[in-house]
Design a protein around this motif. Structure first.
Motif, PDB file in Angstrom:
ATOM      1  N   ASP A   1      33.632  33.559  39.660  1.00 27.22           N
ATOM      2  CA  ASP A   1      34.119  32.747  40.551  1.00 27.22           C
ATOM      3  C   ASP A   1      34.224  31.654  39.926  1.00 27.22           C
ATOM      4  O   ASP A   1      33.605  30.411  39.757  1.00 27.22           O
TER       5      ASP A   1
ATOM      6  N   GLU B   1      40.585  26.806  43.020  1.00 27.16           N
ATOM      7  CA  GLU B   1      39.607  27.363  42.756  1.00 27.16           C
ATOM      8  C   GLU B   1      38.377  27.301  41.806  1.00 27.16           C
ATOM      9  O   GLU B   1      37.590  27.357  41.395  1.00 27.16           O
TER      10      GLU B   1
ATOM     11  N   GLU C   1      44.953  29.111  42.489  1.00 27.97           N
ATOM     12  CA  GLU C   1      44.074  29.995  41.027  1.00 27.97           C
ATOM     13  C   GLU C   1      43.372  28.615  40.768  1.00 27.97           C
ATOM     14  O   GLU C   1      42.490  28.359  40.615  1.00 27.97           O
TER      15      GLU C   1
ATOM     16  N   ASP D   1      42.303  33.916  35.830  1.00 26.12           N
ATOM     17  CA  ASP D   1      43.014  34.123  36.659  1.00 26.12           C
ATOM     18  C   ASP D   1      44.943  33.543  37.188  1.00 26.12           C
ATOM     19  O   ASP D   1      45.514  34.147  37.341  1.00 26.12           O
TER      20      ASP D   1
ATOM     21  N   GLU E   1      38.272  31.392  37.092  1.00 22.81           N
ATOM     22  CA  GLU E   1      39.589  30.732  37.866  1.00 22.81           C
ATOM     23  C   GLU E   1      40.573  30.602  36.828  1.00 22.81           C
ATOM     24  O   GLU E   1      42.143  30.645  36.781  1.00 22.81           O
TER      25      GLU E   1
END
Length: 114
Positions: free
Chosen positions: A68, A50, A47, A76, A73
């Motif tokens: 996104d 990302e 994560e 997340d 992220e």
């Protein structure tokens, strides 16, 4: 969190979130089979990776949450960490409070250049 003479007291807020997040994730089947700790840790790292990629692409949320993006992220990442703490019953509130207090007594930049 409660102000406490200029300091914050956590009061099990994060622990409660960890239990809720882990329960939600279990209900979606992600812990039907146990996984090793290393895999769980690498899911946190993925994560963060990302988030880096979102930043490299200039994908930052504007006024509304958006999938996104860097912020998505990072969220997340927190969710993965809370799931880990819930799964392993880590009293993260206690450890964060302890670590913050410990770090207050450390040298400037903890004695390092950065």
């Amino acid at each position: 969190m409660v102000a406490n003479g200029g300091r914050l007291k956590i009061d099990d807020m994060i622990n409660e979130m960890c239990v809720q997040v882990h329960d939600d994730i279990c209900k979606k089947g992600f812990w039907d089979e146990d996984r090793e700790l290393g895999t769980t840790l690498m899911l946190v790292v993925s994560e963060i990776a990302e988030a880096l990629e979102a930043d490299r692409k200039g994908m930052w949320a504007t006024e509304e949450p958006y999938k996104d993006t860097f912020e998505d992220e990072i969220a997340d990442t927190f969710i993965r960490l809370m799931d880990l703490c819930g799964r392993y019953q880590i009293d993260i509130d206690k450890h964060i409070a302890w670590k913050l207090e410990y770090n207050r007594g450390r040298a400037y930049k903890h004695g390092k250049s950065y």
